[in-house]
Design a protein around this motif. Structure first.
Motif, PDB file in Angstrom:
ATOM      1  N   GLU A 124      42.673  45.159  48.335  1.00 49.49           N
ATOM      2  CA  GLU A 124      41.811  45.826  47.363  1.00 49.49           C
ATOM      3  C   GLU A 124      42.214  45.364  45.956  1.00 49.49           C
ATOM      4  OE1 GLU A 124      41.595  50.158  48.029  1.00 49.49           O
ATOM      5  OE2 GLU A 124      42.825  49.779  49.793  1.00 49.49           O
ATOM      6  N   PRO A 125      42.154  44.065  45.679  1.00 50.67           N
ATOM      7  CA  PRO A 125      42.668  43.549  44.407  1.00 50.67           C
ATOM      8  C   PRO A 125      41.904  44.074  43.192  1.00 50.67           C
ATOM      9  CG  PRO A 125      41.415  41.862  45.543  1.00 50.67           C
ATOM     10  CD  PRO A 125      41.548  43.002  46.502  1.00 50.67           C
ATOM     11  N   SER A 126      42.636  44.269  42.101  1.00 50.93           N
ATOM     12  CA  SER A 126      42.069  44.769  40.854  1.00 50.93           C
ATOM     13  C   SER A 126      41.200  43.708  40.191  1.00 50.93           C
ATOM     14  CB  SER A 126      43.202  45.183  39.907  1.00 50.93           C
ATOM     15  OG  SER A 126      42.729  45.331  38.590  1.00 50.93           O
ATOM     16  N   ILE A 127      39.956  44.074  39.893  1.00 50.49           N
ATOM     17  CA  ILE A 127      39.036  43.153  39.213  1.00 50.49           C
ATOM     18  C   ILE A 127      39.515  42.884  37.796  1.00 50.49           C
ATOM     19  CG2 ILE A 127      36.668  42.856  38.375  1.00 50.49           C
ATOM     20  CD1 ILE A 127      35.732  44.565  40.731  1.00 50.49           C
ATOM     21  N   LEU A 128      40.037  43.920  37.142  1.00 51.73           N
ATOM     22  CA  LEU A 128      40.520  43.779  35.769  1.00 51.73           C
ATOM     23  C   LEU A 128      41.675  42.786  35.693  1.00 51.73           C
ATOM     24  CD1 LEU A 128      40.497  44.696  32.808  1.00 51.73           C
ATOM     25  CD2 LEU A 128      42.051  46.565  33.452  1.00 51.73           C
ATOM     26  N   PHE A 129      42.626  42.908  36.616  1.00 49.20           N
ATOM     27  CA  PHE A 129      43.785  42.012  36.626  1.00 49.20           C
ATOM     28  C   PHE A 129      43.346  40.583  36.919  1.00 49.20           C
ATOM     29  CE2 PHE A 129      47.733  40.245  38.545  1.00 49.20           C
ATOM     30  CZ  PHE A 129      48.606  40.519  37.497  1.00 49.20           C
ATOM     31  N   SER A 130      42.414  40.437  37.844  1.00 53.25           N
ATOM     32  CA  SER A 130      41.892  39.112  38.180  1.00 53.25           C
ATOM     33  C   SER A 130      41.193  38.480  36.980  1.00 53.25           C
ATOM     34  CB  SER A 130      40.927  39.221  39.359  1.00 53.25           C
ATOM     35  OG  SER A 130      40.368  37.973  39.678  1.00 53.25           O
ATOM     36  N   SER A 131      40.421  39.285  36.256  1.00 51.74           N
ATOM     37  CA  SER A 131      39.700  38.792  35.080  1.00 51.74           C
ATOM     38  C   SER A 131      40.664  38.364  33.989  1.00 51.74           C
ATOM     39  CB  SER A 131      38.759  39.871  34.537  1.00 51.74           C
ATOM     40  OG  SER A 131      37.804  40.233  35.508  1.00 51.74           O
ATOM     41  N   LEU A 132      41.780  39.109  33.855  1.00 48.70           N
ATOM     42  CA  LEU A 132      42.789  38.783  32.846  1.00 48.70           C
ATOM     43  C   LEU A 132      43.356  37.384  33.078  1.00 48.70           C
ATOM     44  CD1 LEU A 132      44.564  39.751  30.450  1.00 48.70           C
ATOM     45  CD2 LEU A 132      46.166  40.648  32.152  1.00 48.70           C
ATOM     46  N   PHE A 133      43.673  37.081  34.322  1.00 46.05           N
ATOM     47  CA  PHE A 133      44.202  35.758  34.650  1.00 46.05           C
ATOM     48  C   PHE A 133      43.126  34.684  34.504  1.00 46.05           C
ATOM     49  CE2 PHE A 133      48.145  37.431  35.966  1.00 46.05           C
ATOM     50  CZ  PHE A 133      49.007  36.374  36.208  1.00 46.05           C
ATOM     51  N   SER A 134      41.914  35.031  34.880  1.00 45.56           N
ATOM     52  CA  SER A 134      40.818  34.067  34.812  1.00 45.56           C
ATOM     53  C   SER A 134      40.506  33.693  33.362  1.00 45.56           C
ATOM     54  CB  SER A 134      39.572  34.647  35.476  1.00 45.56           C
ATOM     55  OG  SER A 134      38.492  33.756  35.382  1.00 45.56           O
ATOM     56  N   ASN A 135      40.526  34.694  32.489  1.00 49.55           N
ATOM     57  CA  ASN A 135      40.167  34.458  31.089  1.00 49.55           C
ATOM     58  C   ASN A 135      41.285  33.782  30.301  1.00 49.55           C
ATOM     59  OD1 ASN A 135      37.683  35.678  31.516  1.00 49.55           O
ATOM     60  ND2 ASN A 135      38.415  37.710  30.916  1.00 49.55           N
ATOM     61  N   THR A 136      42.550  34.107  30.615  1.00 46.39           N
ATOM     62  CA  THR A 136      43.665  33.577  29.829  1.00 46.39           C
ATOM     63  C   THR A 136      44.218  32.267  30.385  1.00 46.39           C
ATOM     64  OG1 THR A 136      45.231  34.961  31.076  1.00 46.39           O
ATOM     65  CG2 THR A 136      44.359  35.852  28.996  1.00 46.39           C
ATOM     66  N   LEU A 137      44.252  32.147  31.719  1.00 50.12           N
ATOM     67  CA  LEU A 137      44.858  30.960  32.334  1.00 50.12           C
ATOM     68  C   LEU A 137      43.876  30.134  33.154  1.00 50.12           C
ATOM     69  CD1 LEU A 137      48.213  32.586  33.550  1.00 50.12           C
ATOM     70  CD2 LEU A 137      47.857  31.197  31.507  1.00 50.12           C
ATOM     71  N   ASN A 138      42.633  30.593  33.199  1.00 48.93           N
ATOM     72  CA  ASN A 138      41.596  29.893  33.973  1.00 48.93           C
ATOM     73  C   ASN A 138      41.999  29.754  35.445  1.00 48.93           C
ATOM     74  OD1 ASN A 138      39.074  28.680  34.190  1.00 48.93           O
ATOM     75  ND2 ASN A 138      39.906  26.615  33.897  1.00 48.93           N
ATOM     76  N   LEU A 139      42.568  30.832  35.990  1.00 45.50           N
ATOM     77  CA  LEU A 139      42.997  30.846  37.388  1.00 45.50           C
ATOM     78  C   LEU A 139      42.216  31.908  38.150  1.00 45.50           C
ATOM     79  CD1 LEU A 139      46.888  30.622  36.995  1.00 45.50           C
ATOM     80  CD2 LEU A 139      45.389  28.855  37.937  1.00 45.50           C
ATOM     81  N   ASN A 140      41.759  31.552  39.336  1.00 48.92           N
ATOM     82  CA  ASN A 140      41.051  32.505  40.197  1.00 48.92           C
ATOM     83  C   ASN A 140      42.054  33.095  41.178  1.00 48.92           C
ATOM     84  OD1 ASN A 140      39.464  33.828  42.132  1.00 48.92           O
ATOM     85  ND2 ASN A 140      37.750  32.444  41.761  1.00 48.92           N
ATOM     86  N   LEU A 141      42.619  34.265  40.838  1.00 51.44           N
ATOM     87  CA  LEU A 141      43.653  34.859  41.678  1.00 51.44           C
ATOM     88  C   LEU A 141      43.134  35.263  43.049  1.00 51.44           C
ATOM     89  CD1 LEU A 141      45.905  37.181  39.453  1.00 51.44           C
ATOM     90  CD2 LEU A 141      46.482  35.038  40.573  1.00 51.44           C
ATOM     91  N   VAL A 142      41.890  35.702  43.103  1.00 49.98           N
ATOM     92  CA  VAL A 142      41.316  36.108  44.400  1.00 49.98           C
ATOM     93  C   VAL A 142      41.242  34.905  45.332  1.00 49.98           C
ATOM     94  CG1 VAL A 142      39.277  37.013  45.567  1.00 49.98           C
ATOM     95  CG2 VAL A 142      40.026  38.022  43.395  1.00 49.98           C
ATOM     96  N   GLN A 143      40.780  33.792  44.809  1.00 53.32           N
ATOM     97  CA  GLN A 143      40.682  32.576  45.615  1.00 53.32           C
ATOM     98  C   GLN A 143      42.066  32.099  46.060  1.00 53.32           C
ATOM     99  OE1 GLN A 143      38.929  29.265  43.533  1.00 53.32           O
ATOM    100  NE2 GLN A 143      38.323  28.225  45.417  1.00 53.32           N
TER     101      GLN A 143
END
Length: 397
Positions: free
Chosen positions: A99-118
């Protein structure tokens, strides 16, 4: 001054400071590896374990003792471990939850351009298992051990703050109370729950020590508050404050990964606490002391193995630590004539958890040597009693 600082950064003096940054650097490298996706968590844990074991075996022991003019640069790697561990454990919980956090995933995506879910979806079952163990190992090495260093500095509020938060990752507020005010007084005696007996089952010891240390910590804290005439149920109670710290981290785990995230975190914390008890087990395994007699260097197993010493911030110089527990890690003496562990501390931890029979056999020879070379007449009697109770016949000459 500026000139002295320039001298440190441009000379061989720099290395005696830099070597202690191996711990936070490892967390950064591990974070980079696991963010690469499938197979990388597994590869990193295997590589890290081999680096420790082979490094302790092949790299020359470091018994050097230095004078340091800039203690800030020796404290800094310990302080860095807190935010780095916070980030690493957060990423692990996120990656291991369903049940991963969307907010945490977005933080990584926006700052490091990483898709944590993937990235987390790419992990195999073995990756997940190894990442859980690696996270527990990191909390044990980079969290609990550094926390141990800091909570001994009882008069420094900042160090106590950082130290207690490092211990909070493994739900181990007990350690800051029982270890400092109980273990150091009772070490190598039957009333010390952190001293392993000869031939004792390691797994049973871990569980027993957890409960016994917890009970002792409550007794110590209750007596302290009574003498200080402070309320038991209050913010003066170090155990209750410790629970609140760990509860805050558990709440964060929920925000990162829901109930599954909490369960993953609690499993990681349990592994970390178990590894701490393994270190406790090894540090004084089989050693005995007559109650009331002074704690001397012979009542701890010492090691100057280079890799273990760097990662554990010289807690491996355990004889010196127990002789003068107020000394900071860079002030500890190497004591080459004290009882010496057969391999580096971290190597012995791996043996203890994966091959306890080999651990016991290796230590049997060292214990026979300890009885002959270090023990007093009274201590030999106590040792003989433990030998007879042990199922390992190799303890008996």
């Amino acid at each position: 001054n500026v000139f002295d600082l320039y001298f440190i950064l441009t000379s061989s003096q720099f290395m005696k400071y830099l070597k202690y940054y191996l711990s936070p650097l490892t967390v950064i490298v591990a974070l980079f590896f696991i963010l690469q996706g499938k197979h990388y968590p597994t590869a990193f844990l295997i590589g890290f374990s081999l680096f420790i074991i082979l490094g302790d075996y092949f790299i020359k022991e470091d018994s050097s003792e230095h004078d340091y003019k800039y203690p800030f640069f020796l404290n800094l790697p310990i302080y860095l471990n807190l935010p780095l561990l916070f980030i690493f454990i957060s990423v692990s919980i996120f990656a291991l939850s369903n049940e991963p956090s969307i907010l945490f995933s977005s933080l990584f995506s926006n700052t490091l351009n990483l898709n944590l879910v993937q990235i987390s979806d790419s992990f195999s079952s073995l990756d997940s298992i190894f990442l859980i163990f690696l996270s527990g190992l990191f909390i044990g090495i980079m969290g609990t051990v550094t926390g141990h260093e800091l909570v001994h500095r009882t008069k420094n509020k900042f160090d106590m703050f950082i130290g207690n938060w490092l211990l909070a990752f493994s739900w181990d507020c007990t350690f800051a109370v029982e270890h400092v005010y109980g273990h150091h007084k009772n070490v190598a005696t039957p009333i010390d729950p952190a001293t392993g007996r000869r031939g004792e089952n390691i797994y049973k010891f871990i569980i027993k020590a957890m409960f016994s240390e917890h009970k002792d910590a409550w007794i110590i804290e209750k007596n302290r508050l009574k003498i200080a005439k402070k309320n038991f149920i209050s913010f003066n109670n170090r155990m209750l404050i410790g629970y609140l710290r760990s509860t805050a981290i558990t709440l964060l785990a929920y925000l990162l990964g829901g109930i599954h995230g909490v369960l993953v975190y609690l499993l990681i914390a349990f592994i970390a606490k178990s590894l701490l008890e393994l270190i406790n087990f090894a540090e004084h395994y089989g050693l005995v002391r007559v109650e009331g007699q002074p704690v001397l260097p012979r009542h701890s197993w010492n090691s100057n193995a280079t890799i273990s010493s760097l990662y554990l911030f010289n807690v491996t110089r355990h004889s010196s630590h127990h002789e003068k527990s107020h000394l900071k890690y860079w002030e500890l003496k190497s004591y080459k004539d004290s009882p010496i562990m057969p391999q580096g501390y971290l190597t012995m931890i791996y043996l203890g958890i994966l091959a306890p029979f080999i651990f016991h056999r290796m230590m049997a020879k060292k214990l026979i040597e300890w009885d002959e070379k270090y023990a007093t007449a009274e201590e030999r009697l106590l040792a003989e009693a433990q030998n007879k109770k042990s199922k390992y016949l190799s303890f008996i000459k």
